[in-house]
Design a protein around this motif. Structure first.
Motif, PDB file in Angstrom:
ATOM      1  N   UNK A  31       0.783  -1.257  -0.118  1.00  0.00           N
ATOM      2  CA  UNK A  31      -0.206   0.091   0.047  1.00  0.00           C
ATOM      3  C   UNK A  31       0.818   1.202   0.089  1.00  0.00           C
ATOM      4  N   UNK A  32       2.118   1.060  -0.223  1.00  0.00           N
ATOM      5  CA  UNK A  32       2.962   2.524  -0.445  1.00  0.00           C
ATOM      6  C   UNK A  32       2.458   3.361  -1.277  1.00  0.00           C
ATOM      7  N   UNK A  33       2.123   4.351  -0.713  1.00  0.00           N
ATOM      8  CA  UNK A  33       1.804   5.772  -1.639  1.00  0.00           C
ATOM      9  C   UNK A  33       0.219   5.931  -1.951  1.00  0.00           C
ATOM     10  N   UNK A  34      -0.581   4.824  -1.143  1.00  0.00           N
ATOM     11  CA  UNK A  34      -1.999   4.759  -1.473  1.00  0.00           C
ATOM     12  C   UNK A  34      -2.682   5.754  -0.580  1.00  0.00           C
ATOM     13  N   UNK A  35      -3.520   6.758  -1.202  1.00  0.00           N
ATOM     14  CA  UNK A  35      -3.890   8.012  -0.535  1.00  0.00           C
ATOM     15  C   UNK A  35      -5.112   7.703   0.336  1.00  0.00           C
ATOM     16  N   UNK A  36      -5.556   6.339   0.455  1.00  0.00           N
ATOM     17  CA  UNK A  36      -6.768   6.053   1.440  1.00  0.00           C
ATOM     18  C   UNK A  36      -6.359   5.217   2.518  1.00  0.00           C
ATOM     19  N   UNK A  37      -5.319   4.436   2.438  1.00  0.00           N
ATOM     20  CA  UNK A  37      -4.945   3.659   3.664  1.00  0.00           C
ATOM     21  C   UNK A  37      -4.415   4.462   4.870  1.00  0.00           C
ATOM     22  N   UNK A  38      -4.653   3.847   6.132  1.00  0.00           N
ATOM     23  CA  UNK A  38      -4.218   4.584   6.999  1.00  0.00           C
ATOM     24  C   UNK A  38      -3.191   3.196   8.079  1.00  0.00           C
ATOM     25  N   UNK A  39      -1.865   3.402   7.427  1.00  0.00           N
ATOM     26  CA  UNK A  39      -1.064   2.277   7.930  1.00  0.00           C
ATOM     27  C   UNK A  39      -0.828   2.725   9.335  1.00  0.00           C
ATOM     28  N   UNK A  40      -0.845   1.326   9.854  1.00  0.00           N
ATOM     29  CA  UNK A  40      -0.542   1.457  11.325  1.00  0.00           C
ATOM     30  C   UNK A  40       1.078   1.706  11.746  1.00  0.00           C
ATOM     31  N   UNK A  41       1.207   2.100  12.748  1.00  0.00           N
ATOM     32  CA  UNK A  41       2.697   2.225  13.264  1.00  0.00           C
ATOM     33  C   UNK A  41       3.305   0.917  13.447  1.00  0.00           C
ATOM     34  N   UNK A  42       4.468   0.773  13.150  1.00  0.00           N
ATOM     35  CA  UNK A  42       5.145  -0.557  13.169  1.00  0.00           C
ATOM     36  C   UNK A  42       5.453  -0.828  14.405  1.00  0.00           C
ATOM     37  N   UNK A  43       5.755  -0.027  15.401  1.00  0.00           N
ATOM     38  CA  UNK A  43       5.633  -0.388  17.031  1.00  0.00           C
ATOM     39  C   UNK A  43       4.445  -0.873  17.440  1.00  0.00           C
ATOM     40  N   UNK A  44       3.119  -0.407  16.926  1.00  0.00           N
ATOM     41  CA  UNK A  44       2.019  -0.913  17.433  1.00  0.00           C
ATOM     42  C   UNK A  44       1.591  -2.248  17.118  1.00  0.00           C
ATOM     43  N   UNK A  45       1.868  -2.496  15.513  1.00  0.00           N
ATOM     44  CA  UNK A  45       1.762  -3.840  15.065  1.00  0.00           C
ATOM     45  C   UNK A  45       2.757  -4.844  15.873  1.00  0.00           C
TER      46      UNK A  45
END
Length: 382
Positions: A26-40
């Protein structure tokens, strides 16, 4: 013969690849809300997530020509299975390229895992508990995602249809709400009435209330009661509640959190609304979910300085016996003027079961627009 290889996550390196898979896809996707790596990492680590007190899980990677092309988690929530009388294995954290062989292999891996554990059905997407994202996006692919939900491409549900055997188990809807210039009269008049008639009142909390006065625990105890009837819900444990209080409230803007208390019952907590500035755009600027070097600044601007036009209605709950008394109007009458002050233009509801008309009816004065749908699927394990 399929060219897809399924690899069980066994090492820290594997788990890193599992988390990174979403950022790659999803790199560069304008709709996705990526989680923080530390939270995941905390959520997926069996020694850190309190949900593993009553859950079991295995994670799987799909590889093609040595490259990761998909991922999925297989989860057994023993507490939920006991509560609902089911033998379900859940699939969650599912991502895959547009290749039917990949999605088929990933879901087969979860099915086989469930079969090994004596389960008779596979259901999802679901997380460990209701605090994790639920449902696969089936409509609204051009709408901004939220931190509390997961985004997916439009080919995901198409794969579910093509694979066959999957049935609708539950559908969710999400609404976009306009923030009016002033709190609608319907809310303010009812709020005034319930204050006088029932001695209910809205209250703002302090950090001392939450961390020393026991309100952090009270909030999640209330969620356990108000959400108990919802699809797939399992009660949060004491250790989970402690984790969530420590995770979410240190940086929370308490001006955007409102509780309702009953003055006739020694100010018993009877309702709550936890809302936050949308973090989606800020999370998109955290490179691959990292806070450093500059991700922390974008999140701080959203949380503390409200540099967003969107407010997320994360958790709203009222005890059943107070819903007909209009307790929710106290919440809206208190929060809407604050939204106006901070410059929020519209709000995002959390996922709501499509059949939950009582919740959906409360949005009427805010010109609601249903703009996303999600589905949880079910299939019998052969």
């Amino acid at each position: 013969m399929s060219s897809v290889q399924i690899k069980r996550v066994e090492t820290k390196k594997d788990l890193k690849a599992f988390i990174e898979c979403h950022y790659d896809l999803y790199e560069g996707n304008q709709y996705d809300a990526p989680n923080l790596y530390s939270d995941e990492l905390k959520t997926l680590s069996k020694d850190k997530n309190a949900a593993f007190d009553f859950c079991e899980a295995e994670y799987f990677l799909a590889l093609k020509e040595g490259k990761v092309v998909g991922r999925v988690a297989g989860i057994i929530n023993n507490r939920a299975n006991e509560k609902w009388g089911t033998k379900d294995v859940r699939f969650g954290w599912i991502d895959f390229i547009d290749d039917i062989e990949v999605s088929k292999a990933l879901l087969k891996a979860v099915e086989d895992y469930g079969k090994e554990k004596g389960m008779d059905s596979i259901v999802g997407p679901l997380g460990f508990t209701d605090m994790d994202p639920e449902g696969m996006l089936t409509w609204g692919f051009d709408q901004l995602g939220t931190m509390a939900t997961s985004y997916n491409y439009d080919y995901y549900p198409k794969h579910m249809e093509k694979l066959g055997g999957w049935e609708k188990d539950n559908d969710y809807v999400e609404y976009r709400l306009d923030v009016p210039e002033t709190a609608p009269e319907k809310y303010t008049k009812i709020a005034e009435m319930v204050e006088k008639r029932y001695n209910l009142h809205a209250r703002k909390l302090t950090k001392k209330d939450i961390f020393e006065g026991g309100y952090g625990k009270k909030l999640f105890d209330l969620i356990n009661v108000t959400y108990s009837h919802l699809y797939g819900f399992s009660e949060l444990s004491e250790r989970q509640i402690d984790q969530y209080v420590k995770m979410y409230f240190p940086l929370a803007d308490l001006d955007l959190i409102t509780v309702v208390e009953d003055g006739n019952k020694d100010n018993q907590l009877v309702g709550l609304a936890i809302t936050i500035p949308s973090l989606t755009r800020a999370l998109q600027k955290c490179r691959r979910g990292r806070l450093f070097p500059f991700g922390w600044w974008h999140l701080l601007r959203a949380i503390k300085f409200h540099k967003t036009e969107v407010v997320d209605l994360l958790l709203i709950g009222v005890l059943p016996e107070y819903r007909s008394k209009g307790a929710n109007s106290l919440v809206f009458a208190d929060l809407i003027p604050r939204y106006v002050k901070y410059g929020f233009k519209w709000g995002e509801t959390h996922v709501e079961m499509e059949t939950n008309e009582s919740v959906q009816s409360q949005w009427g004065p805010l010109d609601p627009t249903m703009h996303k749908k999600r589905r949880c699927y079910r299939k019998a394990i052969g």
